[in-house]
Design a protein around this motif. Structure first.
Motif, PDB file in Angstrom:
ATOM      1  N   UNK A 164      11.731 -25.127   7.734  1.00 33.50           N
ATOM      2  CA  UNK A 164      12.017 -26.261   6.858  1.00 33.50           C
ATOM      3  C   UNK A 164      10.735 -26.765   6.215  1.00 33.50           C
ATOM      4  N   UNK A 165      10.807 -27.350   5.019  1.00 29.10           N
ATOM      5  CA  UNK A 165       9.593 -27.836   4.342  1.00 29.10           C
ATOM      6  C   UNK A 165       8.749 -28.771   5.199  1.00 29.10           C
ATOM      7  N   UNK A 166       9.383 -29.632   5.992  1.00 22.71           N
ATOM      8  CA  UNK A 166       8.605 -30.563   6.805  1.00 22.71           C
ATOM      9  C   UNK A 166       7.851 -29.872   7.930  1.00 22.71           C
ATOM     10  N   UNK A 167       8.192 -28.614   8.204  1.00 23.06           N
ATOM     11  CA  UNK A 167       7.493 -27.855   9.229  1.00 23.06           C
ATOM     12  C   UNK A 167       6.420 -26.933   8.687  1.00 23.06           C
ATOM     13  N   UNK A 168       6.211 -26.966   7.379  1.00 26.25           N
ATOM     14  CA  UNK A 168       5.250 -26.051   6.746  1.00 26.25           C
ATOM     15  C   UNK A 168       4.053 -26.803   6.204  1.00 26.25           C
ATOM     16  N   UNK A 169       2.897 -26.162   6.273  1.00 25.28           N
ATOM     17  CA  UNK A 169       1.648 -26.736   5.764  1.00 25.28           C
ATOM     18  C   UNK A 169       0.868 -25.654   5.028  1.00 25.28           C
ATOM     19  N   UNK A 170       0.324 -26.007   3.871  1.00 20.92           N
ATOM     20  CA  UNK A 170      -0.521 -25.117   3.074  1.00 20.92           C
ATOM     21  C   UNK A 170      -1.978 -25.477   3.309  1.00 20.92           C
ATOM     22  N   UNK A 171      -2.801 -24.478   3.623  1.00 22.15           N
ATOM     23  CA  UNK A 171      -4.230 -24.675   3.837  1.00 22.15           C
ATOM     24  C   UNK A 171      -4.987 -23.981   2.713  1.00 22.15           C
ATOM     25  N   UNK A 172      -5.784 -24.721   1.966  1.00 24.39           N
ATOM     26  CA  UNK A 172      -6.480 -24.117   0.844  1.00 24.39           C
ATOM     27  C   UNK A 172      -7.695 -24.914   0.399  1.00 24.39           C
ATOM     28  N   UNK A 173      -8.467 -24.292  -0.484  1.00 21.79           N
ATOM     29  CA  UNK A 173      -9.734 -24.898  -0.913  1.00 21.79           C
ATOM     30  C   UNK A 173      -9.704 -25.443  -2.325  1.00 21.79           C
ATOM     31  N   UNK A 174      -8.587 -25.281  -3.045  1.00 19.06           N
ATOM     32  CA  UNK A 174      -8.573 -25.690  -4.448  1.00 19.06           C
ATOM     33  C   UNK A 174      -7.478 -26.705  -4.739  1.00 19.06           C
ATOM     34  N   UNK A 175      -7.642 -27.377  -5.858  1.00 17.11           N
ATOM     35  CA  UNK A 175      -6.608 -28.302  -6.321  1.00 17.11           C
ATOM     36  C   UNK A 175      -5.317 -27.556  -6.617  1.00 17.11           C
ATOM     37  N   UNK A 176      -5.414 -26.280  -7.005  1.00 14.66           N
ATOM     38  CA  UNK A 176      -4.206 -25.488  -7.265  1.00 14.66           C
ATOM     39  C   UNK A 176      -3.366 -25.347  -5.998  1.00 14.66           C
ATOM     40  N   UNK A 177      -4.036 -25.174  -4.856  1.00 13.93           N
ATOM     41  CA  UNK A 177      -3.321 -25.063  -3.586  1.00 13.93           C
ATOM     42  C   UNK A 177      -2.619 -26.367  -3.234  1.00 13.93           C
ATOM     43  N   UNK A 178      -3.325 -27.471  -3.391  1.00 22.33           N
ATOM     44  CA  UNK A 178      -2.737 -28.765  -3.039  1.00 22.33           C
ATOM     45  C   UNK A 178      -1.610 -29.137  -3.998  1.00 22.33           C
ATOM     46  N   UNK A 179      -1.767 -28.821  -5.274  1.00 19.79           N
ATOM     47  CA  UNK A 179      -0.708 -29.106  -6.248  1.00 19.79           C
ATOM     48  C   UNK A 179       0.510 -28.220  -5.988  1.00 19.79           C
ATOM     49  N   UNK A 180       0.283 -26.966  -5.590  1.00 18.82           N
ATOM     50  CA  UNK A 180       1.390 -26.066  -5.249  1.00 18.82           C
ATOM     51  C   UNK A 180       2.145 -26.603  -4.039  1.00 18.82           C
ATOM     52  N   UNK A 181       1.418 -27.055  -3.034  1.00 19.52           N
ATOM     53  CA  UNK A 181       2.063 -27.621  -1.847  1.00 19.52           C
ATOM     54  C   UNK A 181       2.925 -28.824  -2.225  1.00 19.52           C
ATOM     55  N   UNK A 182       2.381 -29.720  -3.034  1.00 16.87           N
ATOM     56  CA  UNK A 182       3.125 -30.909  -3.445  1.00 16.87           C
ATOM     57  C   UNK A 182       4.381 -30.528  -4.221  1.00 16.87           C
ATOM     58  N   UNK A 183       4.247 -29.532  -5.110  1.00 18.00           N
ATOM     59  CA  UNK A 183       5.393 -29.097  -5.907  1.00 18.00           C
ATOM     60  C   UNK A 183       6.492 -28.495  -5.046  1.00 18.00           C
ATOM     61  N   UNK A 184       6.094 -27.898  -3.919  1.00 25.33           N
ATOM     62  CA  UNK A 184       7.062 -27.278  -3.010  1.00 25.33           C
ATOM     63  C   UNK A 184       7.579 -28.249  -1.959  1.00 25.33           C
ATOM     64  N   UNK A 185       7.024 -29.460  -1.918  1.00 25.78           N
ATOM     65  CA  UNK A 185       7.486 -30.458  -0.974  1.00 25.78           C
ATOM     66  C   UNK A 185       6.963 -30.276   0.433  1.00 25.78           C
ATOM     67  N   UNK A 186       5.774 -29.656   0.565  1.00 26.11           N
ATOM     68  CA  UNK A 186       5.167 -29.508   1.883  1.00 26.11           C
ATOM     69  C   UNK A 186       3.794 -30.171   1.890  1.00 26.11           C
ATOM     70  N   UNK A 187       3.247 -30.372   3.077  1.00 22.82           N
ATOM     71  CA  UNK A 187       1.925 -30.985   3.205  1.00 22.82           C
ATOM     72  C   UNK A 187       0.827 -29.969   2.932  1.00 22.82           C
ATOM     73  N   UNK A 188      -0.314 -30.469   2.501  1.00 24.66           N
ATOM     74  CA  UNK A 188      -1.469 -29.615   2.257  1.00 24.66           C
ATOM     75  C   UNK A 188      -2.682 -30.080   3.043  1.00 24.66           C
ATOM     76  N   UNK A 189      -3.431 -29.132   3.572  1.00 23.48           N
ATOM     77  CA  UNK A 189      -4.720 -29.420   4.200  1.00 23.48           C
ATOM     78  C   UNK A 189      -5.794 -28.752   3.359  1.00 23.48           C
TER      79      UNK A 189
END
Length: 227
Positions: A164-189
């Motif tokens: 489920x989206x609430x169980x997923x986290x994206x780990x990345x170094x760029x704004x593209x990663x964090x924006x992708x996470x937000x667009x998918x409804x998951x948290x980003x680190x």
């Protein structure tokens, strides 16, 4: 299993591995192919994470489609030649990366995957070079999706793993990663050691300065999200 299934998705370049030397060298070859000087280092690293066609378009917005295609071909040839010569040394793992992958892999309820702007060929070669095959149950790359920050990579990874989206986290170094996470409804680190400055990672729930801090950051976010 002690809880709901969880998924940690990793970006690759600038997050798991330091590939900047190969990227800068290949981009220099790309601009040489159209008789132009390459942009400065910060500008080139600023597009890391995008798919190659979009990255080329952003770096050479006034060039023709034919020139863009010539640059893409030159970039790929230079990058793959360097990788063949250097093997795992072409894109070394960041300190602590392997240890944390091992630790997370040993937790039954945690699955791991990658979501990268690399090609399938490049991703497979990097995973093989570092012996990472056993870690990632889902591998999403630029060949099969729109470029980041479109959420397609994450949506497919969620579908493949059943997390489920609430169980997923994206780990990345760029704004593209964090924006992708937000667009998918998951948290980003966000990670501070990559190619975008930490100030650009405003969409991240946490920003960490070393891999040793990742397990704690994951646990904190999951406690908040799955409470």
């Amino acid at each position: 299993m002690n809880g709901p299934l969880r998924l940690v998705l990793f970006d690759v370049d600038g997050t798991l591995v330091d590939s900047q030397a190969g990227i800068l060298g290949a981009m220099e070859a790309a601009f040489e192919a159209v008789d132009m000087a390459p942009p400065d280092r910060e500008t080139v690293l600023g597009i890391v994470g995008l798919s190659l066609p979009l990255a080329i378009q952003r770096l050479g917005p006034d060039l023709s489609a034919v020139m863009h295609q010539r640059m893409e071909a030159a970039y790929r040839e230079a990058y793959f030649t360097q990788r063949a010569e250097l093997g795992a040394g072409h894109s070394p793992l960041y300190p602590g990366a392997l240890e944390i992958l091992d630790r997370l892999h040993g937790t039954p309820e945690i699955l791991m995957g990658v979501a990268t702007g690399k090609s399938q060929r490049g991703l497979d070669a990097l995973i093989e070079a570092h012996g990472l095959e056993r870690y990632f149950v889902t591998r999403q790359c630029a060949d099969h999706h729109p470029s980041k920050p479109h959420p397609s990579m994450i949506a497919t990874a969620l579908s493949e793993t059943g997390v489920a989206p609430e169980g997923a986290i994206m780990v990345g170094d760029t704004s593209f990663d964090m924006d992708m996470a937000a667009a998918a409804g998951i948290a980003g680190i966000g990670v501070s050691w990559g190619y975008h400055r930490p100030a650009a990672l405003s969409g991240a729930r946490r920003v960490i300065d070393g891999f040793e801090a990742l397990p704690g950051a994951l646990d904190e976010i999951w406690k908040e999200s799955l409470a």
